[in-house]
Design a protein around this motif. Structure first.
Motif, PDB file in Angstrom:
ATOM      1  N   PRO A 103     145.269  41.873 -20.906  1.00 35.64           N
ATOM      2  CA  PRO A 103     144.255  41.056 -20.035  1.00 35.64           C
ATOM      3  C   PRO A 103     143.013  41.714 -19.741  1.00 35.64           C
ATOM      4  N   GLY A 104     142.014  41.188 -19.880  1.00 34.75           N
ATOM      5  CA  GLY A 104     140.629  41.727 -19.089  1.00 34.75           C
ATOM      6  C   GLY A 104     140.097  43.221 -19.418  1.00 34.75           C
ATOM      7  N   VAL A 105     140.379  43.511 -20.986  1.00 29.46           N
ATOM      8  CA  VAL A 105     140.102  44.814 -21.554  1.00 29.46           C
ATOM      9  C   VAL A 105     138.740  45.088 -21.354  1.00 29.46           C
ATOM     10  N   SER A 106     138.464  46.291 -20.831  1.00 30.09           N
ATOM     11  CA  SER A 106     136.935  46.441 -20.539  1.00 30.09           C
ATOM     12  C   SER A 106     136.315  47.080 -21.851  1.00 30.09           C
ATOM     13  N   PHE A 107     135.122  46.459 -22.212  1.00 33.42           N
ATOM     14  CA  PHE A 107     134.270  46.861 -23.193  1.00 33.42           C
ATOM     15  C   PHE A 107     132.942  47.279 -22.641  1.00 33.42           C
ATOM     16  N   PRO A 108     133.057  48.635 -22.108  1.00 39.41           N
ATOM     17  CA  PRO A 108     131.639  48.861 -21.568  1.00 39.41           C
ATOM     18  C   PRO A 108     130.598  49.103 -22.460  1.00 39.41           C
ATOM     19  N   ALA A 109     129.338  49.193 -21.661  1.00 35.77           N
ATOM     20  CA  ALA A 109     128.137  49.567 -22.476  1.00 35.77           C
ATOM     21  C   ALA A 109     128.347  50.897 -23.433  1.00 35.77           C
ATOM     22  N   THR A 110     127.922  50.705 -24.596  1.00 36.94           N
ATOM     23  CA  THR A 110     127.351  51.929 -25.514  1.00 36.94           C
ATOM     24  C   THR A 110     125.905  52.267 -25.347  1.00 36.94           C
ATOM     25  N   TRP A 116     128.539  52.569 -31.738  1.00 29.70           N
ATOM     26  CA  TRP A 116     129.678  51.822 -31.882  1.00 29.70           C
ATOM     27  C   TRP A 116     130.851  53.233 -31.217  1.00 29.70           C
ATOM     28  N   ALA A 117     131.676  52.144 -30.406  1.00 30.85           N
ATOM     29  CA  ALA A 117     132.622  52.815 -29.898  1.00 30.85           C
ATOM     30  C   ALA A 117     134.150  52.268 -30.234  1.00 30.85           C
ATOM     31  N   THR A 118     135.230  52.602 -29.960  1.00 31.31           N
ATOM     32  CA  THR A 118     136.656  52.459 -30.219  1.00 31.31           C
ATOM     33  C   THR A 118     137.423  52.114 -29.090  1.00 31.31           C
ATOM     34  N   LYS A 119     137.973  50.762 -28.850  1.00 39.86           N
ATOM     35  CA  LYS A 119     138.901  50.822 -27.880  1.00 39.86           C
ATOM     36  C   LYS A 119     140.299  50.438 -28.425  1.00 39.86           C
ATOM     37  N   LEU A 506     132.280  56.449 -12.083  1.00 30.88           N
ATOM     38  CA  LEU A 506     132.473  55.150 -12.389  1.00 30.88           C
ATOM     39  C   LEU A 506     131.705  54.509 -11.219  1.00 30.88           C
ATOM     40  N   THR A 507     131.545  53.025 -11.425  1.00 28.88           N
ATOM     41  CA  THR A 507     130.663  52.130 -10.653  1.00 28.88           C
ATOM     42  C   THR A 507     131.584  51.699  -9.401  1.00 28.88           C
ATOM     43  N   THR A 508     130.830  51.094  -8.506  1.00 27.85           N
ATOM     44  CA  THR A 508     131.600  50.723  -7.480  1.00 27.85           C
ATOM     45  C   THR A 508     132.479  49.654  -7.739  1.00 27.85           C
ATOM     46  N   ALA A 509     132.241  48.860  -8.890  1.00 27.27           N
ATOM     47  CA  ALA A 509     133.209  47.843  -9.314  1.00 27.27           C
ATOM     48  C   ALA A 509     134.555  48.375 -10.121  1.00 27.27           C
ATOM     49  N   GLY A 510     134.431  49.867 -10.451  1.00 23.17           N
ATOM     50  CA  GLY A 510     135.473  50.265 -10.981  1.00 23.17           C
ATOM     51  C   GLY A 510     135.191  50.501 -12.648  1.00 23.17           C
ATOM     52  N   GLN A 511     134.092  50.134 -13.076  1.00 18.69           N
ATOM     53  CA  GLN A 511     133.800  50.444 -14.319  1.00 18.69           C
ATOM     54  C   GLN A 511     133.140  51.650 -14.658  1.00 18.69           C
ATOM     55  N   PRO A 512     133.428  52.096 -15.982  1.00 15.06           N
ATOM     56  CA  PRO A 512     132.576  53.474 -16.469  1.00 15.06           C
ATOM     57  C   PRO A 512     131.151  53.293 -16.047  1.00 15.06           C
ATOM     58  N   ALA A 513     130.556  54.161 -15.636  1.00 15.55           N
ATOM     59  CA  ALA A 513     129.178  54.364 -15.117  1.00 15.55           C
ATOM     60  C   ALA A 513     128.322  54.461 -16.290  1.00 15.55           C
ATOM     61  N   PHE A 518     130.529  59.891 -23.216  1.00 15.54           N
ATOM     62  CA  PHE A 518     131.673  59.250 -24.254  1.00 15.54           C
ATOM     63  C   PHE A 518     131.675  57.621 -24.086  1.00 15.54           C
ATOM     64  N   GLY A 519     130.823  57.227 -23.236  1.00 16.26           N
ATOM     65  CA  GLY A 519     131.003  55.845 -23.230  1.00 16.26           C
ATOM     66  C   GLY A 519     132.430  55.193 -22.677  1.00 16.26           C
ATOM     67  N   THR A 520     133.052  56.121 -21.606  1.00 13.79           N
ATOM     68  CA  THR A 520     134.338  56.055 -20.940  1.00 13.79           C
ATOM     69  C   THR A 520     134.133  56.490 -19.452  1.00 13.79           C
ATOM     70  N   TYR A 521     135.039  56.790 -18.731  1.00 11.42           N
ATOM     71  CA  TYR A 521     135.077  57.157 -17.755  1.00 11.42           C
ATOM     72  C   TYR A 521     134.778  58.560 -17.319  1.00 11.42           C
ATOM     73  N   VAL A 522     134.924  59.180 -18.519  1.00 17.41           N
ATOM     74  CA  VAL A 522     135.059  60.670 -18.571  1.00 17.41           C
ATOM     75  C   VAL A 522     133.782  61.201 -18.408  1.00 17.41           C
ATOM     76  N   TYR A 523     133.394  62.377 -17.467  1.00 17.10           N
ATOM     77  CA  TYR A 523     131.920  62.781 -17.205  1.00 17.10           C
ATOM     78  C   TYR A 523     132.093  64.361 -17.686  1.00 17.10           C
ATOM     79  N   SER A 524     133.296  65.081 -17.323  1.00 13.23           N
ATOM     80  CA  SER A 524     133.506  66.493 -17.877  1.00 13.23           C
ATOM     81  C   SER A 524     134.741  66.589 -18.104  1.00 13.23           C
ATOM     82  N   TYR A 525     135.405  67.377 -18.901  1.00  8.89           N
ATOM     83  CA  TYR A 525     136.764  67.693 -18.956  1.00  8.89           C
ATOM     84  C   TYR A 525     137.096  69.033 -19.259  1.00  8.89           C
ATOM     85  N   GLY A 526     138.339  69.399 -19.618  1.00 11.03           N
ATOM     86  CA  GLY A 526     139.094  70.712 -19.670  1.00 11.03           C
ATOM     87  C   GLY A 526     139.215  71.461 -18.354  1.00 11.03           C
ATOM     88  N   HIS A 527     139.638  70.382 -17.290  1.00 13.97           N
ATOM     89  CA  HIS A 527     139.875  70.972 -16.018  1.00 13.97           C
ATOM     90  C   HIS A 527     141.312  70.873 -15.738  1.00 13.97           C
TER      91      HIS A 527
END
Length: 675
Positions: A103-110, A116-119, A506-513, A518-527
């Protein structure tokens, strides 16, 4: 894999080959061939596959339904390729054979309608014909939908928790660690063995014991095992067990090092040289000490008898000695003492000038965050799940308890806190905590006196006994930044589809900013286990991170950058990985929180039991020579927070945690003035 030259010039010089093993491609079903409810077939954007895509009508209830075939019943991966050129999320319900499975799967902005992105979701199909429908749930309709790809689902089931732990065959320098076997739907590939969060080694999945050697006599080792399958899924940590090596039969200490001298004194460093100690077996360690506080440890057979001690505080007196140790842990008498005062230094931002106790009676205070009006701050206690209001004078009042929090018998519990920049109008505050299924970011309402309500903004962040990250911080852009650990599963740090081992935005509503790389929540990785976040005067994000056994890191975070773990610990030369701006040995730091006053980073250190002062070099991306303050004076330092409107810091301890072992209520918050 073979690379073959096709000309007489041969191949170029090759350093390494980096590749990923892709999952089976699966079967693609084009959206323009599916059943469309309140949408149109369109071709007015670029980069779609097939002959077109579906443009959903901007109403709730518009849908695309695919008819797919499965040779056998079972789990499958369902990947929807979409574009969303707006700034607003377009969530959809996904149903399989008439039942809502997501239910309610997020399709955030590209980035735009041509990007195009893939969910990807998991679903259970029946043998034969199945229907898969994606239905818009808001008045904005769904995103543009290009195709659906159905493939064999990846193995996402983790092994069970390893069974009963025990230690046998204990000697003065070795023991055998045992645990009960885990089970897995595919098979246990290996067991990873940890001592207080640092990996000691591993065994094949068919082996449930390991003999650990090279241990120190009469020493407690806190051991856990984690099962891992071939897909990288890891189990919860086993029950921890404390195993104590036997007292040593070697009771003869080394002789005292002799003729300790100093040279090359600067504001932040000094070179020490001494005469070598002797032992009836062998000297294996030298410790540079001030009283009982260890400033530096040198190991080897024999270890070097000269070293440059860096990270000293400027304009400060020091009295140092050197102690020799052998493999049995016997310590020599100290060498002669050397006394000196470091020269005065200047810094763009100042240095600590005084420290005083602001508040006492705490038990593992973890996160601290000031209210936007600077009238007070909120502080969390990790293991009690309590939240307190703390005034500038240090008075504290409990304002509530965060629900749904659990501990991990390690580093999990109630962690970071952040206050909405628009708190005066919405009264929102945010928490990161460990829950039954993993780590979460949640939002509550705080009216200045009491916490109420509870709303999950983001979950699905894996947890484990250690490496849970946990820091929250609002950026100058108004978005919420969160640090997550790799949950003792190093491969997750490099997996851009995972929320672990990342800095999230992320936004204050809990969505990817919007604008995330990468169009997801991830801002940096490899931590590995980041816990310190702070923005400098130029709006740049700095991060402090626990290393494993070699190096802790201070990083300058850039969107989309890869910070290396587990390929790199500290600085390395691997292409595509971003090196830290400064590193320390884990005994010198093991950092948690950081804060910035003017143009200086202050980093609280747990195992290092000191506050590091790290000047940023003007407005460059470099830092100057770090200096250490309060070494060993106040114990394990967890969180450092700038006081609004002042050149001052709040600095908290967590000496009551399972590494500090102090009594409940022993922790404090200090105030540090910067001059």
């Amino acid at each position: 894999m073979r690379l073959t030259a096709t000309t007489a010039n041969g191949l170029a010089n090759i350093d390494y080959v980096d590749f990923q093993v892709a999952a089976p491609a699966g079967t693609a079903y084009q959206a323009e061939d599916a059943t469309v409810g309140q949408g149109t077939i369109a071709t007015n954007h670029l980069n779609y596959t097939g002959t077109g895509f579906v443009d959903y009508t901007n109403i709730a209830g518009s849908y695309v339904e695919f008819t797919v075939s499965a040779a056998t019943a079972g789990s499958a991966s369902v990947a929807l390729r979409y574009a969303n050129g707006t700034a607003v999320d377009r969530p959809m319900d996904v149903t399989v054979n008439g039942t809502v499975v997501a239910p309610g799967v997020s399709f955030p902005a590209t980035a735009d309608w041509d990007t195009w992105a893939t969910k990807t979701l998991g679903a259970t199909l029946v043998a034969g014909t199945n229907t898969i429908r994606a239905t818009a749930t808001t008045a904005g309709g769904g995103p543009n939908l290009d195709k659906l790809t159905v493939g064999t689902a990846a193995d996402t089931q983790a092994p069970t928790r390893p069974g009963t732990t025990s230690c046998t065959g204990v000697t003065e320098d070795s023991l055998t660690f045992n645990w009960g076997a885990s089970t897995d739907n595919v098979g246990v590939a290996a067991y990873d063995l940890y001592e207080h969060g640092n990996k000691l080694g591993e065994t094949p999945g068919t082996v449930t014991s390991k003999t650990l050697t090279g241990l120190t006599a009469n020493t407690v080792y806190n051991l856990t095992a984690i099962a891992r399958d071939a897909s990288g899924n890891t189990s919860p940590a086993s029950t921890a067990i404390d195993c104590t090596t036997l007292p040593s039969s070697d009771t003869t200490p080394p002789s005292a090092p002799s003729a300790l001298t100093t040279s090359g004194l600067t504001a932040n460093a000094v070179t020490l040289t001494w005469g070598a100690a002797t032992d009836n077996k062998a000297v294996t360690t030298y410790e540079v000490r001030s009283g009982s506080t260890v400033y530096k440890t040198l190991t080897g057979t024999p270890p070097a008898n000269t070293t440059t001690l860096t990270g000293l505080a400027c304009n400060s007196p020091y009295t140092l000695t050197v102690v020799a140790k052998d493999q049995a842990g016997n310590s020599s008498a100290p060498s002669n003492a050397v006394t000196f005062t470091t020269p005065t230094c200047t810094s763009d931002g100042g240095v600590p000038s005084s420290i005083s106790t602001l508040s006492s009676g705490w038990t593992i205070p973890w996160g601290t965050y000031w209210m936007p009006d600077s009238s007070s701050a909120l502080a969390t206690e990790r293991d009690s799940f309590k939240v307190f209001k703390v005034t500038p004078a240090g008075a504290r009042t409990q304002v509530g308890t965060v629900p749904n929090v659990v501990t991990t018998d390690g580093e999990g519990g109630l962690l970071g806190v952040a206050v909405d920049p628009n708190w005066s109008s919405n009264h929102y505050v945010y928490f990161m905590h460990t829950a039954s299924e993993g780590n979460r970011i949640a939002r509550m309402t705080y009216d200045g006196t009491t916490l109420t309500g509870y709303k999950i903004l983001l979950q699905g962040i894996k947890k484990n006994r250690y490496h849970n990250g946990g820091r929250l911080l609002f950026g100058p852009d108004g978005y919420l930044y969160a640090s997550t650990g790799e949950a003792q599963t190093p491969a997750l740090a490099q997996d851009k589809t995972s929320l672990n081992g990342k800095i999230l935005r992320l936004t204050t509503a809990g969505q990817p900013a919007p604008g995330n790389p990468f169009g997801t929540y991830v801002y940096s990785y490899g931590h590995r286990n980041p816990q310190g976040l702070a923005f400098d005067r130029n709006g740049r994000l700095w991060e402090a991170e626990f290393g494993d056994s070699k190096f802790d890191e201070l990083n300058l975070i850039k969107p989309g950058a890869n910070y290396g773990w587990p390929t790199c610990e500290g600085t390395c030369s691997t292409s595509g990985m971003t090196n830290p701006k400064k590193t320390w040995t884990v005994s010198e730091a093991s950092p948690s929180g950081i804060a910035i006053v003017r143009n200086v980073i202050y980093m609280a250190s747990l195992r290092g039991e000191r506050l590091w002062q790290i000047p940023i070099s003007g407005d460059t991306e470099n830092v100057g020579t770090p200096a250490a303050y309060y070494v060993g004076t106040y114990g394990r330092l967890r969180t450092v927070t700038k006081v609004p409107g002042q050149d001052a810091l709040w600095l908290s301890t967590t000496n009551c945690d399972n590494n500090g072992n102090e009594a409940a209520g022993s922790d404090k918050i200090f105030k540090v003035a910067i001059k």
